[in-house]
Design an enzyme around this catalytic site. Sequence first.
Site, mmCIF file in Angstrom:
data_model
loop_
_atom_site.group_PDB
_atom_site.id
_atom_site.type_symbol
_atom_site.label_atom_id
_atom_site.label_comp_id
_atom_site.label_asym_id
_atom_site.label_seq_id
_atom_site.Cartn_x
_atom_site.Cartn_y
_atom_site.Cartn_z
ATOM 1 N NE ARG A 199 -58.692 54.899 39.887
ATOM 2 C CZ ARG A 199 -58.356 55.771 39.284
ATOM 3 N NH1 ARG A 199 -58.986 56.884 39.538
ATOM 4 N NH2 ARG A 199 -57.658 55.557 38.168
ATOM 5 N N GLY A 244 -55.752 58.086 40.491
ATOM 6 C CA GLY A 244 -54.836 57.477 39.426
ATOM 7 C C GLY A 244 -53.597 58.236 39.667
ATOM 8 C CD GLN A 300 -50.864 55.441 27.697
ATOM 9 O OE1 GLN A 300 -51.413 56.395 26.956
ATOM 10 N NE2 GLN A 300 -51.713 54.380 28.128
ATOM 11 N NE ARG A 301 -51.974 55.808 36.738
ATOM 12 C CZ ARG A 301 -53.243 55.017 37.175
ATOM 13 N NH1 ARG A 301 -54.191 54.977 35.986
ATOM 14 N NH2 ARG A 301 -53.425 54.252 38.085
ATOM 15 C CB ALA A 331 -43.498 71.703 45.843
ATOM 16 C CB SER A 367 -45.955 51.866 7.662
ATOM 17 O OG SER A 367 -45.315 52.850 7.812
ATOM 18 C CG ASP A 424 -59.507 64.289 33.032
ATOM 19 O OD1 ASP A 424 -58.631 64.800 34.005
ATOM 20 O OD2 ASP A 424 -60.314 63.378 33.365
ATOM 21 N NE ARG A 443 -61.596 57.628 34.240
ATOM 22 C CZ ARG A 443 -61.032 57.210 35.646
ATOM 23 N NH1 ARG A 443 -61.316 56.089 35.959
ATOM 24 N NH2 ARG A 443 -60.409 57.816 36.392
ATOM 25 C CB THR A 470 -55.122 63.299 36.542
ATOM 26 O OG1 THR A 470 -55.492 62.591 35.260
ATOM 27 C CG2 THR A 470 -55.779 64.560 36.045
ATOM 28 C CB ILE A 471 -51.249 60.755 32.735
ATOM 29 C CG1 ILE A 471 -52.476 59.618 32.703
ATOM 30 C CG2 ILE A 471 -50.300 60.296 33.617
ATOM 31 C CD1 ILE A 471 -51.937 58.450 31.738
ATOM 32 C CG ASP A 472 -56.873 60.807 32.059
ATOM 33 O OD1 ASP A 472 -55.777 60.218 31.957
ATOM 34 O OD2 ASP A 472 -58.015 60.241 32.631
ATOM 35 C CB ALA A 524 -50.971 59.577 14.469
ATOM 36 C CD GLU A 525 -52.564 57.768 7.630
ATOM 37 O OE1 GLU A 525 -51.150 57.754 7.360
ATOM 38 O OE2 GLU A 525 -53.358 58.599 6.665
ATOM 39 C CG ASP A 584 -62.809 64.151 37.388
ATOM 40 O OD1 ASP A 584 -61.999 63.114 37.969
ATOM 41 O OD2 ASP A 584 -63.424 64.176 36.317
ATOM 42 C CE LYS A 611 -49.900 59.270 4.856
ATOM 43 N NZ LYS A 611 -50.717 59.917 5.990
#
Length: 327
Positions: free
Chosen positions: A75, A14, A259-260, A25, A219, A133, A175, A129-131, A190-191, A106, A217
């Site tokens: 991939r 991804g 998001q990516r 670089a 909302s 992880d 993921r 990776t944005i994750d 966030a709630e 990974d 609350k």
Amino acid sequence: MKIPSKIGVLTSGGDAPGMNAAIRAVVRACTYHNVECVGVYRGLQGLIEADFKELNARSVKNIINRGGTFLKSARSKDFMTFEGRTKAFNNLQNENIDALVVIGGDGTFAGASVFIKEFNFPIVGLPGTIDNDINGTDYTIGYDTALNTVVEAIDKIRDTANSHNRLFLVEVMGRDAGDIALNAGIGAGAEEILIPEQNMGRERLLESLSRSKKSGKTSSIVVVSEGDQIGKNIFGLAKYIEENLKEYEVRVTVLGHIQRGGAPSCYDRVLASRLGVGAIDALLNGETNVMIGIVHNKVTLVPFSEAIKGSNEIDEDLIRVADIISI
Ligand code: F6P
């Protein structure tokens, strides 16, 4: 190990904002050290199809600020076969490429590890990776930008949630890891935050939402990681809440691939630049089979076998903070 005189660079898996800055670089560090550099298009698949292009310091101008990856990503299923990897090795030999820098997650590192073992070919990796992880690095390239994208999106959702007194379930990527959900959730106020590392359960979510209503609350935002068990069917979750808590009107937003994308944050540009330079330093020092990561703000080498062990433990302190400030 022979000191490499021609190094290939590729992006795989991804895409993530900051990959271009990392390639830049790597290419410029090669030029600095008088090493030739070759770009491999479409990740590991490009190795199999010999999709190569010589790169020099000027080939990577004006890309530090650009999202995506100009080398493109994929991939590769073919790289999972010995036949595919043999083709890749032969193409590298024909092109006189001595070593590789692979930028990815990974899956990319696992493939690289097998290749190193089979062909004794030097490879180092950068976590892209944005994750977030990857084991053995505090941050991955692209994660910070993704967090900012999510927070910006939720800020907008908050405006409309507040105008209509609604509850919004916002699904974010990750993921198997809740890092994006947890950090963006705290940043966006966030709630509740649902993450795969911590199974909250539907009942507890209902209790929490019920308490919030009673506390005044009007909302609410619930951030749901795509990997979370109760969030796996986010539209089903919305229905469940509406059926059990009549006082709530629920809407769902799946943020998805926005998001990516986007220009990398300054943090990601600097991280990518440091790790890219670190990758060439490592190869010229005879390193292989390692990822270049960042730990306590220091560039660090981590064996691929460690890097692919699974996501970092989620920070319990952050979970506590999220609980306290959402009261
Ligand atoms: O690994 C990065 C990631 O964006 C995950 O958060 C997500 O689950 C996955 O990739 C989506 O992959 P694809 O773009 O191939 O659908």
